[in-house]
Design an enzyme around this catalytic site. Structure first.
Site, PDB file in Angstrom:
ATOM      1  N   GLY A  26       0.351 -15.256  72.408  1.00 39.48           N
ATOM      2  CA  GLY A  26      -0.442 -14.363  73.258  1.00 39.48           C
ATOM      3  C   GLY A  26      -0.129 -14.599  74.725  1.00 39.48           C
ATOM      4  N   ALA A  27       1.164 -14.763  75.042  1.00 42.85           N
ATOM      5  CA  ALA A  27       1.579 -15.159  76.389  1.00 42.85           C
ATOM      6  C   ALA A  27       1.624 -13.999  77.380  1.00 42.85           C
ATOM      7  CB  ALA A  27       2.961 -15.818  76.318  1.00 42.85           C
ATOM      8  N   ASN A  28       1.412 -12.779  76.891  1.00 50.04           N
ATOM      9  CA  ASN A  28       1.570 -11.618  77.776  1.00 50.04           C
ATOM     10  C   ASN A  28       0.302 -11.262  78.527  1.00 50.04           C
ATOM     11  OD1 ASN A  28       0.899 -10.752  74.908  1.00 50.04           O
ATOM     12  ND2 ASN A  28       0.341  -8.929  76.043  1.00 50.04           N
ATOM     13  N   GLY A  30      -3.972 -12.461  79.925  1.00 45.30           N
ATOM     14  CA  GLY A  30      -5.089 -13.394  80.104  1.00 45.30           C
ATOM     15  C   GLY A  30      -4.691 -14.845  80.247  1.00 45.30           C
ATOM     16  N   GLY A  32      -3.117 -16.858  78.168  1.00 38.89           N
ATOM     17  CA  GLY A  32      -1.748 -17.172  77.750  1.00 38.89           C
ATOM     18  C   GLY A  32      -0.759 -16.891  78.865  1.00 38.89           C
ATOM     19  N   SER A 156     -13.668 -21.839  71.288  1.00 41.28           N
ATOM     20  CA  SER A 156     -14.604 -21.109  72.145  1.00 41.28           C
ATOM     21  C   SER A 156     -15.986 -21.721  71.995  1.00 41.28           C
ATOM     22  CB  SER A 156     -14.655 -19.644  71.708  1.00 41.28           C
ATOM     23  OG  SER A 156     -15.752 -18.985  72.307  1.00 41.28           O
ATOM     24  N   TYR A 183     -16.203 -13.935  64.431  1.00 43.14           N
ATOM     25  CA  TYR A 183     -15.519 -14.576  65.573  1.00 43.14           C
ATOM     26  C   TYR A 183     -15.920 -16.047  65.632  1.00 43.14           C
ATOM     27  CZ  TYR A 183     -13.871 -15.573  70.324  1.00 43.14           C
ATOM     28  OH  TYR A 183     -13.235 -16.119  71.416  1.00 43.14           O
TER      29      TYR A 183
HETATM   30  N1  LIG Z   1     -11.615 -15.123  77.870  1.00 41.03           N
HETATM   31  C1  LIG Z   1     -12.615 -15.892  77.463  1.00 41.03           C
HETATM   32  O1  LIG Z   1     -13.679 -15.998  78.090  1.00 41.03           O
HETATM   33  C2  LIG Z   1     -12.485 -16.685  76.206  1.00 41.03           C
HETATM   34  C3  LIG Z   1     -13.586 -17.444  75.803  1.00 41.03           C
HETATM   35  C4  LIG Z   1     -13.468 -18.247  74.678  1.00 41.03           C
HETATM   36  C5  LIG Z   1     -12.267 -18.299  73.989  1.00 41.03           C
HETATM   37  N2  LIG Z   1     -11.218 -17.522  74.395  1.00 41.03           N
HETATM   38  C6  LIG Z   1      -9.990 -17.611  73.612  1.00 41.03           C
HETATM   39  O2  LIG Z   1      -8.859 -17.638  74.455  1.00 41.03           O
HETATM   40  C7  LIG Z   1      -7.743 -17.074  73.789  1.00 41.03           C
HETATM   41  C8  LIG Z   1      -7.005 -16.110  74.701  1.00 41.03           C
HETATM   42  O3  LIG Z   1      -7.839 -15.015  74.980  1.00 41.03           O
HETATM   43  P1  LIG Z   1      -7.825 -14.216  76.357  1.00 41.03           P
HETATM   44  O4  LIG Z   1      -9.184 -14.350  76.923  1.00 41.03           O
HETATM   45  O5  LIG Z   1      -6.660 -14.604  77.180  1.00 41.03           O
HETATM   46  O6  LIG Z   1      -7.688 -12.728  75.791  1.00 41.03           O
HETATM   47  P2  LIG Z   1      -6.625 -11.566  76.031  1.00 41.03           P
HETATM   48  O7  LIG Z   1      -6.341 -11.378  77.473  1.00 41.03           O
HETATM   49  O8  LIG Z   1      -7.154 -10.422  75.247  1.00 41.03           O
HETATM   50  O9  LIG Z   1      -5.324 -12.149  75.334  1.00 41.03           O
HETATM   51  C9  LIG Z   1      -5.238 -12.283  73.959  1.00 41.03           C
HETATM   52  C10 LIG Z   1      -3.790 -12.408  73.578  1.00 41.03           C
HETATM   53  O10 LIG Z   1      -3.720 -12.525  72.148  1.00 41.03           O
HETATM   54  C11 LIG Z   1      -2.735 -11.615  71.687  1.00 41.03           C
HETATM   55  N3  LIG Z   1      -2.945 -11.200  70.307  1.00 41.03           N
HETATM   56  C12 LIG Z   1      -3.967 -10.488  69.783  1.00 41.03           C
HETATM   57  N4  LIG Z   1      -3.732 -10.247  68.489  1.00 41.03           N
HETATM   58  C13 LIG Z   1      -2.534 -10.804  68.183  1.00 41.03           C
HETATM   59  C14 LIG Z   1      -1.726 -10.878  67.017  1.00 41.03           C
HETATM   60  N5  LIG Z   1      -2.085 -10.271  65.880  1.00 41.03           N
HETATM   61  N6  LIG Z   1      -0.558 -11.550  67.072  1.00 41.03           N
HETATM   62  C15 LIG Z   1      -0.154 -12.133  68.212  1.00 41.03           C
HETATM   63  N7  LIG Z   1      -0.846 -12.070  69.353  1.00 41.03           N
HETATM   64  C16 LIG Z   1      -2.022 -11.419  69.334  1.00 41.03           C
HETATM   65  C17 LIG Z   1      -2.863 -10.440  72.632  1.00 41.03           C
HETATM   66  O11 LIG Z   1      -1.726  -9.609  72.524  1.00 41.03           O
HETATM   67  P3  LIG Z   1      -1.812  -8.046  72.935  1.00 41.03           P
HETATM   68  O12 LIG Z   1      -1.729  -7.987  74.428  1.00 41.03           O
HETATM   69  O13 LIG Z   1      -0.625  -7.475  72.244  1.00 41.03           O
HETATM   70  O14 LIG Z   1      -3.123  -7.535  72.421  1.00 41.03           O
HETATM   71  C18 LIG Z   1      -2.956 -11.172  73.952  1.00 41.03           C
HETATM   72  O15 LIG Z   1      -1.692 -11.570  74.385  1.00 41.03           O
HETATM   73  C19 LIG Z   1      -8.279 -16.456  72.500  1.00 41.03           C
HETATM   74  O16 LIG Z   1      -8.006 -17.329  71.433  1.00 41.03           O
HETATM   75  C20 LIG Z   1      -9.777 -16.385  72.734  1.00 41.03           C
HETATM   76  O17 LIG Z   1     -10.515 -16.485  71.539  1.00 41.03           O
HETATM   77  C21 LIG Z   1     -11.294 -16.722  75.482  1.00 41.03           C
END
Ligand SMILES: NC(=O)c1ccc[n+]([C@@H]2O[C@H](COP(=O)([O-])OP(=O)(O)OC[C@H]3O[C@@H](n4cnc5c(N)ncnc54)[C@H](OP(=O)(O)O)[C@@H]3O)[C@@H](O)[C@H]2O)c1
Length: 322
Positions: A26-28, A30, A32, A156, A183
């Site tokens: 998920g490097a593209n 947030g 990542g 989380s 979740y």
């Molecule tokens: N943001 C928060 O406040 C928060 C809080 C608690 C935990 N987290 C955890 O942090 C992690 C990163 O989340 P984020 O906040 O950075 O969210 P984000 O910006 O939505 O990024 C999520 C990433 O996961 C990728 N992804 C989704 N489905 C996938 C799949 N089937 N195969 C491969 N990649 C996939 C997305 O790709 P696409 O761009 O192609 O969709 C995107 O690159 C997650 O595990 C989340 O549960 C975040």
């Protein structure tokens, strides 16, 4: 476990990563994306493991325009497909000899009911089972790379919400599905997996450690409502409030995982999160997860179920005599 806070720790405090190879799922987007930038700035070669090559290449070009001399590779990885995970590993193996850090970061949150290509409930499938299989298939590379290597998995604070349990009798939510509960279950699974993986690595005396992290509440697409989330008006209002008053930037949100992946005072089985109010924001620190996450029997059961569902069996080396 020893608790400690590193005040004002930022990505600039990361040790030099030259010569190291890091995989970020998920490097593209947030967290990542921010983690990828930070590793690349410190000289690591980062493999951006993403489900959309188009979005990943756009992100790669953005990073290359911001940071000089970065070394990035984009590889396709859809965690909702066991076939894609195996294909990713084949491609990784053909290009790379070492793996220093695997950052299991990609995730989806509170999505309406759907299943992965392999029939798993999607949040469990992507967040846990996908990363379980990926880690198992990359384990040899982590263990065989010289020096200490790390598997870091993003959990989380939501793992403490809902029932705080794994629903072994209805793992895929076929009888009853709640987006929120699914979740929470997937993020609890991330912790059970990390702690059990670390126990198994310790038992085989490997130099690889497994560490969990969480970003508090961070401003990314996951929480801004731009993702697959389907929420009511009231939920949207609450989310807006949280986003405005309690959420930190994605740069800050990436720090616990970066700390877990690189800081010297992190050991296997540790859990790193923000140290501020309710762990929503703040400097990376050692935090504690819910009681179920530390339960060995639950972890072993989840491990067996995950091996059965994914068909991926972890091969641990027999410990060498001391
Ligand atoms: N943001 C928060 O406040 C928060 C809080 C608690 C935990 N987290 C955890 O942090 C992690 C990163 O989340 P984020 O906040 O950075 O969210 P984000 O910006 O939505 O990024 C999520 C990433 O996961 C990728 N992804 C989704 N489905 C996938 C799949 N089937 N195969 C491969 N990649 C996939 C997305 O790709 P696409 O761009 O192609 O969709 C995107 O690159 C997650 O595990 C989340 O549960 C975040």
């Amino acid at each position: 476990m020893e608790a400690s806070t590193e005040s004002n720790w930022t990505a600039t405090n990361m040790p030099d990563q030259s010569g190291r190879t890091v995989v970020v799922t998920g490097a593209n987007s947030g967290l990542g994306l921010e983690a990828t930038k930070a590793f690349a700035r410190k000289g690591a070669h980062v493999v951006m493991a993403c489900r959309s090559l188009d979005r990943a290449n756009r992100a790669r070009r953005r990073i290359e325009s911001m940071v000089t001399d970065v070394s990035l590779t984009v590889l396709e990885l859809d965690l909702a497909s066991q076939a894609s995970i195996r294909q990713f590993v084949t491609e990784f193996e053909s290009e790379f000899a070492r793996l220093d850090v695997l950052l299991n970061n990609a995730g989806i949150m509170m999505t309406p009911y759907s299943t992965t290509e392999d029939g798993f409930e999607r949040q469990l499938g992507v967040n846990h089972l996908g990363h379980f299989a990926l880690t198992g298939l990359l384990l040899d590379h982590l263990v065989e790379t010289d020096g200490e290597t790390r598997v870091v998995t993003q959990s989380s604070i939501a793992h403490k919400s809902g029932s705080g349990e794994i629903h072994f009798d209805d793992l895929h939510g076929k009888q009853s599905y709640s987006r929120f509960e699914a979740y929470a279950q997937s993020k609890l699974a991330n912790l059970l997996f990390t702690y059990e993986l670390d126990r198994r690595l310790r038992a085989s005396r490997a130099d690889t450690i497994a560490v969990a992290a969480h970003p508090g509440s961070s401003a990314t697409e996951l929480v801004s409502g731009d993702t697959e989330m389907d929420t009511s008006v009231i939920q949207q209002i609450v989310r807006k409030f949280v986003n405005t008053f309690m959420t930190q930037s994605a740069v800050a949100g990436a720090l616990p995982a970066l700390y877990a992946a690189t800081a010297a005072n992190v050991d296997g089985g540790h859990y790193i999160g923000p140290g501020g109010l309710l762990e929503m924001r703040g400097n990376p620190t050692h935090v504690v997860s819910n009681a179920t996450s530390y339960d060995h029997a639950t972890a072993r059961r989840l491990w067996e179920v995950s091996e059965e569902l994914t068909g991926v069996t972890f091969e641990f080396e027999e410990p060498q005599p001391a």
